[in-house]
Design an enzyme around this catalytic site. Sequence first.
Site, PDB file in Angstrom:
ATOM      1  N   HIS A 181      39.010  33.191  36.321  1.00 26.38           N
ATOM      2  CA  HIS A 181      40.136  33.448  35.414  1.00 26.38           C
ATOM      3  C   HIS A 181      39.662  33.396  33.958  1.00 26.38           C
ATOM      4  O   HIS A 181      40.041  34.222  33.129  1.00 26.38           O
ATOM      5  CB  HIS A 181      41.222  32.382  35.576  1.00 26.38           C
ATOM      6  N   GLN A 202      43.893  45.421  44.237  1.00 28.39           N
ATOM      7  CA  GLN A 202      44.943  45.180  43.235  1.00 28.39           C
ATOM      8  C   GLN A 202      44.694  45.992  41.961  1.00 28.39           C
ATOM      9  O   GLN A 202      45.618  46.566  41.387  1.00 28.39           O
ATOM     10  CB  GLN A 202      44.969  43.681  42.926  1.00 28.39           C
ATOM     11  N   LEU A 220      43.418  27.391  37.488  1.00 29.16           N
ATOM     12  CA  LEU A 220      42.421  28.246  36.828  1.00 29.16           C
ATOM     13  C   LEU A 220      40.991  27.783  37.079  1.00 29.16           C
ATOM     14  O   LEU A 220      40.707  26.588  37.118  1.00 29.16           O
ATOM     15  CB  LEU A 220      42.694  28.274  35.323  1.00 29.16           C
ATOM     16  N   SER A 271      41.088  30.351  43.825  1.00 30.11           N
ATOM     17  CA  SER A 271      41.915  29.136  43.893  1.00 30.11           C
ATOM     18  C   SER A 271      42.018  28.669  45.339  1.00 30.11           C
ATOM     19  O   SER A 271      42.145  27.482  45.615  1.00 30.11           O
ATOM     20  CB  SER A 271      43.312  29.407  43.333  1.00 30.11           C
ATOM     21  N   ARG A 272      41.967  29.606  46.273  1.00 27.79           N
ATOM     22  CA  ARG A 272      42.128  29.263  47.695  1.00 27.79           C
ATOM     23  C   ARG A 272      40.893  28.587  48.278  1.00 27.79           C
ATOM     24  O   ARG A 272      40.974  28.029  49.374  1.00 27.79           O
ATOM     25  CB  ARG A 272      42.474  30.512  48.510  1.00 27.79           C
ATOM     26  N   GLN A 329      37.647  42.016  39.450  1.00 23.22           N
ATOM     27  CA  GLN A 329      37.205  42.902  40.530  1.00 23.22           C
ATOM     28  C   GLN A 329      37.309  42.204  41.887  1.00 23.22           C
ATOM     29  O   GLN A 329      37.381  42.844  42.928  1.00 23.22           O
ATOM     30  CB  GLN A 329      35.767  43.367  40.305  1.00 23.22           C
ATOM     31  N   ASP A 363      39.776  41.067  43.227  1.00 23.03           N
ATOM     32  CA  ASP A 363      40.929  41.677  43.905  1.00 23.03           C
ATOM     33  C   ASP A 363      40.892  43.179  43.619  1.00 23.03           C
ATOM     34  O   ASP A 363      41.752  43.721  42.922  1.00 23.03           O
ATOM     35  CB  ASP A 363      42.222  41.039  43.403  1.00 23.03           C
TER      36      ASP A 363
HETATM   37  P1  AMP Z   1      45.064  34.863  40.784  1.00 22.16           P
HETATM   38  O1  AMP Z   1      45.395  33.655  39.981  1.00 22.16           O
HETATM   39  O2  AMP Z   1      44.302  34.577  42.034  1.00 22.16           O
HETATM   40  O3  AMP Z   1      46.252  35.770  40.975  1.00 22.16           O
HETATM   41  O4  AMP Z   1      44.046  35.713  39.899  1.00 22.16           O
HETATM   42  C1  AMP Z   1      44.368  36.107  38.603  1.00 22.16           C
HETATM   43  C2  AMP Z   1      43.339  37.080  38.115  1.00 22.16           C
HETATM   44  O5  AMP Z   1      42.053  36.468  38.130  1.00 22.16           O
HETATM   45  C3  AMP Z   1      43.245  38.330  39.006  1.00 22.16           C
HETATM   46  O6  AMP Z   1      43.073  39.468  38.182  1.00 22.16           O
HETATM   47  C4  AMP Z   1      42.019  38.045  39.821  1.00 22.16           C
HETATM   48  O7  AMP Z   1      41.362  39.211  40.281  1.00 22.16           O
HETATM   49  C5  AMP Z   1      41.151  37.308  38.821  1.00 22.16           C
HETATM   50  N1  AMP Z   1      40.138  36.525  39.524  1.00 22.16           N
HETATM   51  C6  AMP Z   1      40.316  35.673  40.550  1.00 22.16           C
HETATM   52  N2  AMP Z   1      39.142  35.193  40.988  1.00 22.16           N
HETATM   53  C7  AMP Z   1      38.185  35.781  40.231  1.00 22.16           C
HETATM   54  C8  AMP Z   1      36.755  35.711  40.202  1.00 22.16           C
HETATM   55  N3  AMP Z   1      36.076  34.955  41.043  1.00 22.16           N
HETATM   56  N4  AMP Z   1      36.110  36.454  39.279  1.00 22.16           N
HETATM   57  C9  AMP Z   1      36.782  37.240  38.412  1.00 22.16           C
HETATM   58  N5  AMP Z   1      38.128  37.343  38.387  1.00 22.16           N
HETATM   59  C10 AMP Z   1      38.819  36.635  39.287  1.00 22.16           C
END
Ligand code: AMP
Length: 277
Positions: free
Chosen positions: A32, A148, A28, A181-182, A143, A145
Site C-alpha cells: 500500500h 482489478q 496497511l 493484508s490476508r 499490480q 490485483d
Molecule cells: P487492498 O487494501 O487489499 O484493497 O489493496 C489496496 C491497494 O493496494 C490495491 O490497489 C492493491 O492492488 C494494492 N496492493 C495490495 N497489495 C500490494 C502489493 N503487495 N504490492 C503493491 N500493491 C499492493
Amino acid sequence: MLRVMQDTAKRHLYQGKSIGFVPTMGALHEGHLSLVKRARSECDIVVVSIFVNPLQFGQGEDFERYPRDSEGDREKLLRARADILFAPDAAAQYPESFSTHVTVSALSERLCGAFRPGHFSGVTTVVCKLFHIVRPVSAYFGQKDYQQTVIIKRMVEDLNMGVEVVVVPTVREPDGLALSSRNAYLSPAERKAAPVLYRTLLAASQEVKAQAAPPVEIKARMHAALLQESLISEVQYAGVYDPATLEEATEFGKRTLLALAVKMGSTRLIDNLLVDR
Ligand code: AMP
C-alpha cells in the site's frame, strides 16, 4: 465526513492542485505504501481511503474478520506523508435507499470473478463513488490485483471519468510472497509454504519467454507445481492469459499474463506476473 472530503477536494481543485488517490481496505503494508509513495511523487495532494467495502465481499467470505488496524494505519500514513486519510463508514456510503451499481461486464466474470460472484461489481461501485467524492486526477492501484486494474481502466474509459489509472508493481517479501493484508491469516506452516505461488509463476515465466511449450502445457505444469504443496487445498485457477481480455491464451502475444488463485486452508491467495517477449 463524506461531505467534508467532498468539499476539501473541491477546494483543492479550485486552487489548481492535483489530487492523487490511493483506495485501500486498510491493514496497511509496504505494498500500500508504495502506492502512496508514487502518488506523493506525482501529485500535490495525496488522499488515501480506508474502507472495508461490504459490497465486495460475498456470502461466507472474510468481511467480519478482515484485519483492521486504524491506529497503525494512521501512523504509517503520517510517515508516508499522505495529506488526507478518508475513512468513511459503511452506513454513510450505503444508506438504505442505495440503489445504484456499476458493473463492468465480461471482464468481471473472468478469473477471480468466476469464484467471487459480484465481487468486482462491489469494487467498481465503490471506486466510482470514491472517485466522485475525492475527484483525483490520478488513482493508484497495485499490480497485485491485476484483474482489478484492467476492470477499473475499462470503467474509467467507458464512463469518461477522466482519471489516470496508475498501476504500481507488486511489493514482495524477500522469499517472493506478495504482500497482502490476508497473509496475516496464514499459519506459520502455511506462511512457509506460500512462496510456492511466486516460484510457480517464475518457472512459468521462463517457459513463456523461451516459448518452451504451448500455453495449455504451461498451465498444466503450474497446476501440478501448486498441487504438489500439500497445504494448498484448492487451485481456483492458474494459467496463461491474454492481459487485455483476461481470457485463456491459446498462443503467445507480445505480452502474457500468468495468474493464479489458490486456497491455503481458509485463506485465499492470488498472484500474477506479466511477461514481455
Ligand atoms: P487492498 O487494501 O487489499 O484493497 O489493496 C489496496 C491497494 O493496494 C490495491 O490497489 C492493491 O492492488 C494494492 N496492493 C495490495 N497489495 C500490494 C502489493 N503487495 N504490492 C503493491 N500493491 C499492493
